[in-house]
Scaffold this motif. Structure first.
Motif, PDB file in Angstrom:
ATOM      1  N   ALA A 267       1.018 -17.115   4.095  1.00 48.01           N
ATOM      2  CA  ALA A 267       1.748 -16.262   5.243  1.00 48.01           C
ATOM      3  C   ALA A 267       1.574 -14.451   5.749  1.00 48.01           C
ATOM      4  CB  ALA A 267       3.030 -16.595   5.499  1.00 48.01           C
ATOM      5  N   ALA A 268       1.724 -14.724   4.366  1.00 48.68           N
ATOM      6  CA  ALA A 268       1.633 -12.464   4.039  1.00 48.68           C
ATOM      7  C   ALA A 268       0.856 -12.499   3.750  1.00 48.68           C
ATOM      8  CB  ALA A 268       2.676 -12.406   2.581  1.00 48.68           C
ATOM      9  N   LEU A 269      -0.461 -12.735   3.502  1.00 49.14           N
ATOM     10  CA  LEU A 269      -1.802 -12.562   3.308  1.00 49.14           C
ATOM     11  C   LEU A 269      -2.189 -12.819   4.942  1.00 49.14           C
ATOM     12  CD1 LEU A 269      -3.090 -14.337   0.419  1.00 49.14           C
ATOM     13  CD2 LEU A 269      -2.754 -12.303   0.767  1.00 49.14           C
ATOM     14  N   ARG A 270      -2.167 -13.808   5.912  1.00 47.18           N
ATOM     15  CA  ARG A 270      -2.617 -13.473   7.267  1.00 47.18           C
ATOM     16  C   ARG A 270      -2.346 -13.067   7.661  1.00 47.18           C
ATOM     17  NH1 ARG A 270      -1.429 -19.123   5.830  1.00 47.18           N
ATOM     18  NH2 ARG A 270       0.453 -18.923   6.575  1.00 47.18           N
ATOM     19  N   LEU A 292      -3.437  -8.057  -2.244  1.00 47.01           N
ATOM     20  CA  LEU A 292      -3.486  -7.483  -1.119  1.00 47.01           C
ATOM     21  C   LEU A 292      -4.209  -5.778  -1.361  1.00 47.01           C
ATOM     22  CD1 LEU A 292       0.247  -7.352   0.443  1.00 47.01           C
ATOM     23  CD2 LEU A 292      -1.690  -8.312   0.753  1.00 47.01           C
ATOM     24  N   TYR A 293      -3.799  -5.666  -2.383  1.00 48.39           N
ATOM     25  CA  TYR A 293      -4.646  -4.070  -2.564  1.00 48.39           C
ATOM     26  C   TYR A 293      -5.701  -4.217  -3.028  1.00 48.39           C
ATOM     27  CZ  TYR A 293      -5.661   0.323  -4.999  1.00 48.39           C
ATOM     28  OH  TYR A 293      -5.434   1.881  -5.422  1.00 48.39           O
ATOM     29  N   LYS A 294      -6.451  -5.487  -3.601  1.00 51.03           N
ATOM     30  CA  LYS A 294      -8.101  -5.777  -3.309  1.00 51.03           C
ATOM     31  C   LYS A 294      -8.395  -6.423  -2.467  1.00 51.03           C
ATOM     32  CE  LYS A 294     -10.781  -9.672  -6.110  1.00 51.03           C
ATOM     33  NZ  LYS A 294     -11.081 -10.552  -6.199  1.00 51.03           N
ATOM     34  N   GLU A 295      -8.353  -6.930  -1.567  1.00 43.68           N
ATOM     35  CA  GLU A 295      -8.445  -6.940  -0.137  1.00 43.68           C
ATOM     36  C   GLU A 295      -8.181  -5.929   1.181  1.00 43.68           C
ATOM     37  OE1 GLU A 295      -9.646  -9.792   0.571  1.00 43.68           O
ATOM     38  OE2 GLU A 295      -9.743 -11.066  -1.313  1.00 43.68           O
ATOM     39  N   LEU A 296      -7.249  -5.101   0.322  1.00 42.00           N
ATOM     40  CA  LEU A 296      -7.339  -4.126   1.989  1.00 42.00           C
ATOM     41  C   LEU A 296      -7.609  -2.787   1.304  1.00 42.00           C
ATOM     42  CD1 LEU A 296      -3.809  -5.395   2.991  1.00 42.00           C
ATOM     43  CD2 LEU A 296      -5.772  -5.841   4.082  1.00 42.00           C
ATOM     44  N   PRO A 297      -9.273  -2.636   1.745  1.00 42.01           N
ATOM     45  CA  PRO A 297      -9.273  -1.104   0.551  1.00 42.01           C
ATOM     46  C   PRO A 297      -8.403   0.188   1.531  1.00 42.01           C
ATOM     47  CG  PRO A 297     -11.374  -2.422   2.294  1.00 42.01           C
ATOM     48  CD  PRO A 297      -9.889  -3.403   2.235  1.00 42.01           C
ATOM     49  N   ALA A 298      -8.126  -0.088   2.960  1.00 46.09           N
ATOM     50  CA  ALA A 298      -7.142   1.033   3.317  1.00 46.09           C
ATOM     51  C   ALA A 298      -6.540   1.328   2.311  1.00 46.09           C
ATOM     52  CB  ALA A 298      -7.121   0.301   4.725  1.00 46.09           C
ATOM     53  N   LEU A 299      -5.657   1.019   1.422  1.00 44.50           N
ATOM     54  CA  LEU A 299      -4.641   0.936   0.754  1.00 44.50           C
ATOM     55  C   LEU A 299      -4.882   1.740  -0.694  1.00 44.50           C
ATOM     56  CD1 LEU A 299      -3.151  -2.676   0.620  1.00 44.50           C
ATOM     57  CD2 LEU A 299      -2.376  -0.261   1.971  1.00 44.50           C
ATOM     58  N   HIS A 300      -6.557   1.701  -0.793  1.00 40.67           N
ATOM     59  CA  HIS A 300      -6.705   2.766  -1.914  1.00 40.67           C
ATOM     60  C   HIS A 300      -7.039   4.126  -1.762  1.00 40.67           C
ATOM     61  CE1 HIS A 300      -9.726  -1.119  -2.775  1.00 40.67           C
ATOM     62  NE2 HIS A 300      -8.270  -0.949  -2.429  1.00 40.67           N
ATOM     63  N   ASP A 301      -6.922   5.052  -0.246  1.00 39.17           N
ATOM     64  CA  ASP A 301      -7.158   6.373  -0.246  1.00 39.17           C
ATOM     65  C   ASP A 301      -6.010   6.245   0.397  1.00 39.17           C
ATOM     66  OD1 ASP A 301      -8.046   8.900  -0.311  1.00 39.17           O
ATOM     67  OD2 ASP A 301      -9.047   8.549   1.705  1.00 39.17           O
ATOM     68  N   TYR A 302      -4.655   6.877   0.260  1.00 42.00           N
ATOM     69  CA  TYR A 302      -3.089   6.638   1.135  1.00 42.00           C
ATOM     70  C   TYR A 302      -2.861   7.885   0.885  1.00 42.00           C
ATOM     71  CZ  TYR A 302      -1.216   8.004  -3.171  1.00 42.00           C
ATOM     72  OH  TYR A 302      -0.580   8.361  -4.814  1.00 42.00           O
ATOM     73  N   ASN A 303      -3.658   8.790   0.497  1.00 40.51           N
ATOM     74  CA  ASN A 303      -3.247  10.404   0.221  1.00 40.51           C
ATOM     75  C   ASN A 303      -3.685  11.529   0.746  1.00 40.51           C
ATOM     76  OD1 ASN A 303      -1.366  12.486  -1.097  1.00 40.51           O
ATOM     77  ND2 ASN A 303      -3.290  13.506  -2.240  1.00 40.51           N
ATOM     78  N   SER A 304      -3.665  11.517   2.121  1.00 40.74           N
ATOM     79  CA  SER A 304      -3.934  12.382   3.224  1.00 40.74           C
ATOM     80  C   SER A 304      -2.770  13.554   3.892  1.00 40.74           C
ATOM     81  CB  SER A 304      -4.590  12.197   4.672  1.00 40.74           C
ATOM     82  OG  SER A 304      -3.197  11.392   4.929  1.00 40.74           O
ATOM     83  N   SER A 305      -1.830  13.639   3.082  1.00 41.68           N
ATOM     84  CA  SER A 305      -1.312  15.298   2.582  1.00 41.68           C
ATOM     85  C   SER A 305      -0.948  15.733   2.547  1.00 41.68           C
ATOM     86  CB  SER A 305       0.668  14.203   2.889  1.00 41.68           C
ATOM     87  OG  SER A 305       0.711  14.451   1.777  1.00 41.68           O
ATOM     88  N   SER A 306      -1.197  16.995   1.702  1.00 42.82           N
ATOM     89  CA  SER A 306      -1.104  18.337   1.091  1.00 42.82           C
ATOM     90  C   SER A 306      -0.802  19.504   1.799  1.00 42.82           C
ATOM     91  CB  SER A 306      -2.499  18.296   0.841  1.00 42.82           C
ATOM     92  OG  SER A 306      -2.862  19.267  -0.750  1.00 42.82           O
TER      93      SER A 306
END
Length: 457
Positions: A267-270, A292-306
């Motif tokens: 259910a969480a994956l769906r 989830l990390y493997k299937e969701l590439p949007a999680l790989h580049d999380y750091n847009s703050s600086s």
């Protein structure tokens, strides 16, 4: 005006960030550390031990550009050696979501169970915002300065009364700035529109907060019912504050090992739109996050703050003007070659993203008066090419704003032999070399960059 001397060092930490600067005037000193992480534990310890041997334990400012491990993992060693700061300047982020994303990356890139030491960086993040290392000041963009309850989980903390912290430097700061930088509550927020001019000196500190917005996919994951235990453990980190230690580690480990039924996992994956991933048996929260990390590439580049920092002569406003001489370990000067200039500023950019023309325009508009006085610029993200547009037009645009000078220095703090990243990128180096001297500060001690700036008179 009083004579100013500034000593700046970009330490040979490899893939990371570790900059120190000491300003002296009138027999007093003002010290700033910008980021503190990277390399190996042994390398960090040697650098920090050398700083402890050379300077007192009480320092003025610690500035953290963002919460990546290679920018904060030296702070534990600073604490071990007794180094404390009057103030810690931090990026404006949602702390709980930021810690959650740090955990996602740690879990997603680790094999098997998570060792306690891998959780050290997220524990440090919580302690930074809770005032464990110095009075925290959160820097927010001028166009949207929120109230003090905007940073998640900080509003319930006890009053900040760190009697063992050094006071703000009364010699260099006006009474108004001393009051502003000594808040009674944690999580005080300061607009990046306000430059901090040192009292009766031609020297300014100016921040730029590139704001971070939680991607929708992260907000969706955060609210999954199966992650309730993990949410509680993360909230405990923020609320435990300076007391967070083994209790937090135990809570995270327990949450990661919580079993999830096959039905709840699917259910969480769906709900997360994680491709066509499914599980055929009961798994743990740890295993679910990996999937989830493997299937969701949007999680790989999380750091847009600086959080960026300029340190140098006043570009706009300030008091009387001074002229300076600059010497750097990277440039060989002819005998007797000495000239006066105001272009002796330093600009740290952390991992600032300039991928769109609007990003560059906002940055240049903010630092318009300071960029023309910048002699040393830390290239964003260790010299990565991914912080600009595909054609690197925004990189050209950034470098075009800097003064034309034979001594312009563009530094990439990275380890070119890193198995994964291999920064700085060749394209970035080739472009930057048209504007000034490009230098890679890496793991070789000889690559350390040292500068001295002295005012006239």
């Amino acid at each position: 005006m009083q004579r100013i001397t500034v000593e700046r060092t970009q330490h040979a930490i490899g893939q990371g960030g570790f900059h120190t600067a000491i300003l002296r005037a009138g027999g007093r000193r003002f010290s700033v550390v910008y980021d503190c992480g990277g390399g190996t534990a042994e390398r960090r310890s040697r650098i920090i031990d050398s700083i402890v041997d050379a300077y007192p334990l009480a320092h003025d400012w610690l500035v953290i550009s963002h919460l990546d491990e290679d920018h904060i993992n030296g702070i534990a060693r600073l604490e071990e050696k007794g180094i404390r700061f009057a103030n810690v300047f931090l990026p404006h982020v949602d702390l709980a979501h930021s810690v959650f994303m740090m955990l996602l990356k740690i879990v997603g890139e680790s094999a098997g169970a998570i060792a306690d030491e891998r959780l050290e960086s997220v524990r440090i993040a919580g302690r930074l915002y809770s005032g464990a290392y110095g009075r925290p000041i959160i820097i927010a963009r001028n166009r949207n300065v929120p109230g003090n309850d905007a940073v998640r989980s900080l509003d319930n903390l006890e009053d900040l009364a760190p009697h063992d912290l050094p006071p703000p430097s009364g010699f260099f700061l006006t009474p108004a700035w001393q009051e502003a930088l000594a808040p009674a509550r944690r999580g005080a927020i300061l607009s990046d529109a306000r430059s901090i001019h040192l009292h009766r000196l031609d020297w300014t500190f100016r921040f730029y907060s590139q704001e971070w917005a939680t991607p929708q996919v992260v907000a969706d994951l955060w609210n999954l019912p199966v992650l309730a235990g993990l949410r509680h453990a993360i909230d405990d980190l923020a609320q435990l504050g300076t007391r967070a230690g083994r209790t937090f580690t135990d809570g995270i480990q327990a949450a990661l090992e919580t079993p999830v039924s096959q039905a709840d996992a699917n259910a969480a994956l769906r709900a997360s739109h994680a491709g066509h991933a499914t599980v055929r048996k009961r798994i743990t929260v740890n295993a679910l996050l990996k999937l989830l990390y493997k299937e969701l590439p949007a999680l790989h580049d999380y750091n847009s703050s600086s959080l960026c920092l300029y340190s140098g002569p006043a570009g706009i406003g300030g008091g009387p003007r001074q002229w300076f001489q600059r010497r750097t370990s990277l440039t060989q000067h002819e005998a007797g070659h000495r000239y006066l200039t105001r272009a002796v500023g330093w600009l740290g950019m952390g991992d600032a993203h300039l991928g769109k023309p609007a990003d560059l325009a906002a940055f240049v508009e903010h630092y318009g008066g300071e960029l023309r006085l910048t002699s040393t610029l830390m290239l964003p993200h260790h010299g990565s090419r991914l912080n600009y547009d595909d054609e690197r037009i925004t990189l050209h645009g950034l470098l075009d704003t800097l003064p034309a000078s034979p001594d312009l220095t563009l530094i990439a703090a990275s380890n070119p032999d890193h198995q994964k990243y291999r920064h700085p990128h060749r394209q970035v180096v080739d472009i930057a070399a048209r504007y000034g001297k490009v230098h890679n500060v890496n793991l070789d001690w000889r690559s350390m960059s040292e500068e001295s700036v002295v005012s006239e008179g």
